[in-house]
Design an enzyme around this catalytic site. Structure first.
Site, mmCIF file in Angstrom:
data_model
loop_
_atom_site.group_PDB
_atom_site.id
_atom_site.type_symbol
_atom_site.label_atom_id
_atom_site.label_comp_id
_atom_site.label_asym_id
_atom_site.label_seq_id
_atom_site.Cartn_x
_atom_site.Cartn_y
_atom_site.Cartn_z
ATOM 1 N N GLU A 178 -16.586 -108.217 -27.732
ATOM 2 C CA GLU A 178 -16.015 -107.855 -26.433
ATOM 3 C C GLU A 178 -14.720 -108.658 -26.285
ATOM 4 O O GLU A 178 -14.754 -109.843 -25.945
ATOM 5 C CB GLU A 178 -17.009 -108.195 -25.323
ATOM 6 C CG GLU A 178 -18.253 -107.341 -25.342
ATOM 7 C CD GLU A 178 -17.967 -105.906 -24.901
ATOM 8 O OE1 GLU A 178 -17.002 -105.689 -24.148
ATOM 9 O OE2 GLU A 178 -18.722 -105.008 -25.316
ATOM 10 N N CYS B 76 -10.565 -109.805 -18.272
ATOM 11 C CA CYS B 76 -10.177 -109.110 -19.509
ATOM 12 C C CYS B 76 -9.763 -107.671 -19.247
ATOM 13 O O CYS B 76 -9.006 -107.098 -20.006
ATOM 14 C CB CYS B 76 -11.305 -109.160 -20.522
ATOM 15 S SG CYS B 76 -12.738 -108.258 -20.005
#
Ligand SMILES: NC(=O)C1=CN([C@@H]2O[C@H](COP(=O)(O)OP(=O)(O)OC[C@H]3O[C@@H](n4cnc5c(N)ncnc54)[C@H](OP(=O)(O)O)[C@@H]3O)[C@@H](O)[C@H]2O)C=CC1
Ligand SMILES: CCCCCC(=O)O
Length: 458
Positions: free
Chosen positions: A215, A249
């Site tokens: 991720e 993010c």
């Protein structure tokens, strides 16, 4: 002689392997009980988690609940509701040449998992993936980020207090500890962090052919077209950019605004910043701080190019960067070279939609993609680009639907999780064919007497 970190890690993993070999984690009732225990522990520790997030990131209890705790509680409820169905073997069609056999997919835990989380959502990004590990029947080593030490400590205490350390353990440490962990044989490594370290993880995992879920991050573009609802775009972009002071993010990393609406859009984003955090943002208890002075200094170097439309104040000691909009940005600017991961919004303009599309497609595949404008054009733009996930006329919100896979593509990551995807990420899909013995069709055996018939049915 005092045990080294490596000794502790190796012993941890051996204990997890021994626990896994008892087959206990394969019982659905065991997994459900652990998920219920985790939920109870989180509710008992909620105040301690919120206090630690405030100390480490100046994250308000409201934002902590909204973006960390509630996401994990929702994930646990989703797994509690669906686990029995997800974990049950799935019958699949059997082709004629295999009849009268029966075929099914059996979901098995991969085994011992390693979960490494970053500092920006230090609770959510560690424990949300743990939910997938528990519901699939894995044992797990958790590695919190050392950059949010108070949260790391609270999570370790919470886990130690509630779970058998042979089932779930917590290892604290920095780069060296990571290197030792990455070198061990796990059955899956679930890493959340930068693409740079993602490559380190993948190289290490290759030694043991360990599957990884990465991720990662990247520069998520946000396009605002001439036909966008500017009031809505301004509000949702300001929100998505400034949650956790931009240390997200999937934050809109940079703006591509149509020339005709750019000034109005920037002024309205500035207006929304004031509405959310007041005139003196530094005094707002709702505005988080940058994780440390080093990250604050890195961000301050990005303010040197372009025309500051809003913000620009920096207080390194306070780890404070004011929400900043930089206008008249060009692709060669430093701020356009790497993921910003802070409350700075560089703005480029376009006249024809092909300009942002071509720019985006020339760069790494982003984790998220945002488009504000009429839906019919949005579909066109989505078709011509790619990203881990996307929102049309919103930002960030795709992560809150745990019926959607959450993950990156290319440089922004591989694999996905949330909801059923988390269960699958930590599971092996085993193909099982059961063949009766009362009949044994001669087709497959040499000397292939019935070969011409066989060719007809396979
Ligand atoms: N996809 C997602 O869901 C998310 C992705 N991210 C991404 O994570 C990044 C920010 O998080 P951050 O924790 O700083 O990420 P990093 O990947 O930079 O660092 C993660 C950890 O790895 C350590 N590390 C650095 N180099 C190595 C190495 N060669 N070997 C072993 N360990 C190493 C770091 O230590 P040190 O501090 O010494 O460098 C740090 O503790 C951003 O890129 C962001 O986009 C963040 C949140 C969510
Ligand atoms: C809003 C919650 C986001 C968490 C993951 C991230 O984008 O960093």
């Amino acid at each position: 002689m005092k045990a080294t970190t490596e000794d502790i890690i190796i012993k941890n993993i051996a204990n997890h392997r021994a626990f896994f070999s008892t087959q206990k984690t394969k019982e659905i009732s065991f997994r459900i009980a652990q998920l219920q225990k985790l939920k109870k522990a989180i509710l008992e520790y909620q105040e301690k988690i919120e206090n630690a997030l405030w100390i480490d990131l100046h994250k308000s209890p409201e934002e902590a609940y909204l973006t960390e705790i509630s996401i994990v509680l929702g994930e646990i409820d989703n797994h509690l509701k669906h686990l029995k169905k997800w974990a049950s073997p799935k019958k699949v069609a059997t082709p004629i040449h295999l009849l009268p056999s029966a075929s099914k997919v059996v979901y098995e835990p991969l085994g011992v998992a390693l979960i490494v989380a970053p500092w920006n959502y230090p609770f959510q990004l560690l424990i949300n993936s743990l939910v997938g590990s528990i519901s699939s029947g894995c044992c797990c080593v958790l590695k919190p980020s050392p950059d949010t030490p108070n949260v790391a400590k609270v999570m370790e205490t919470m886990i130690l207090e509630n779970f058998d350390s042979d089932y779930i353990s917590v290892v604290q440490g920095g780069r060296e500890t990571n290197t030792t962990l990455f070198a061990q044989r796990f059955d899956i490594i679930f890493f959340t962090g930068s693409s740079k370290v993602g490559k380190v993880v993948m190289r290490a995992a290759a030694e043991n052919l360990t599957p990884v879920v990465l991720e990662l991050g990247g520069k998520s573009p946000c396009i605002v077209a001439a036909d966008a609802n500017i009031d809505v775009a301004a509000k949702r972009i300001a929100w998505g950019k400034l949650i956790n002071a931009g240390q997200t993010c999937i934050a809109p990393d940079y703006l591509f605004a149509h020339q005709s609406i750019k000034d109005e859009l920037l002024n309205k984003i500035a207006g929304n910043i004031k509405s959310m955090y007041g005139d003196d943002i530094k005094q707002s208890r709702f505005y988080p701080r940058i994780v440390n002075e080093k990250a604050t200094e890195r961000l301050s170097t990005l303010l040197k190019e372009g025309k500051i439309h809003t913000g620009g104040d920096v207080d390194v000691k306070e780890k404070f960067i004011a929400p900043t909009i930089i206008d008249e940005v060009t692709p060669d600017f430093l701020i356009m070279q790497e993921e910003i991961f802070g409350p700075i919004l560089p703005v480029m303009t376009f006249n024809h939609i092909d300009e942002p599309i071509n720019y985006i497609n020339k760069n790494e595949k982003p984790l998220a993609f945002y488009y504000f404008g009429k839906n019919k054009n949005a579909k066109e733009v989505l078709l011509k680009t790619t990203s881990g996930g996307a929102c049309i006329n919103d930002t960030l919100m795709h992560i809150t639907n745990d019926n959607l896979p959450f993950g990156g593509v290319g440089n922004s990551g591989m694999g996905s999780y949330h909801g059923h995807e988390s269960f699958l990420a930590f599971s092996h899909k085993r193909a099982v064919v059961t063949t009766p013995t009362w009949i044994d069709l001669p087709l497959k055996y040499a000397p292939f007497k019935y070969f011409k018939w066989m060719k007809k049915i396979i």
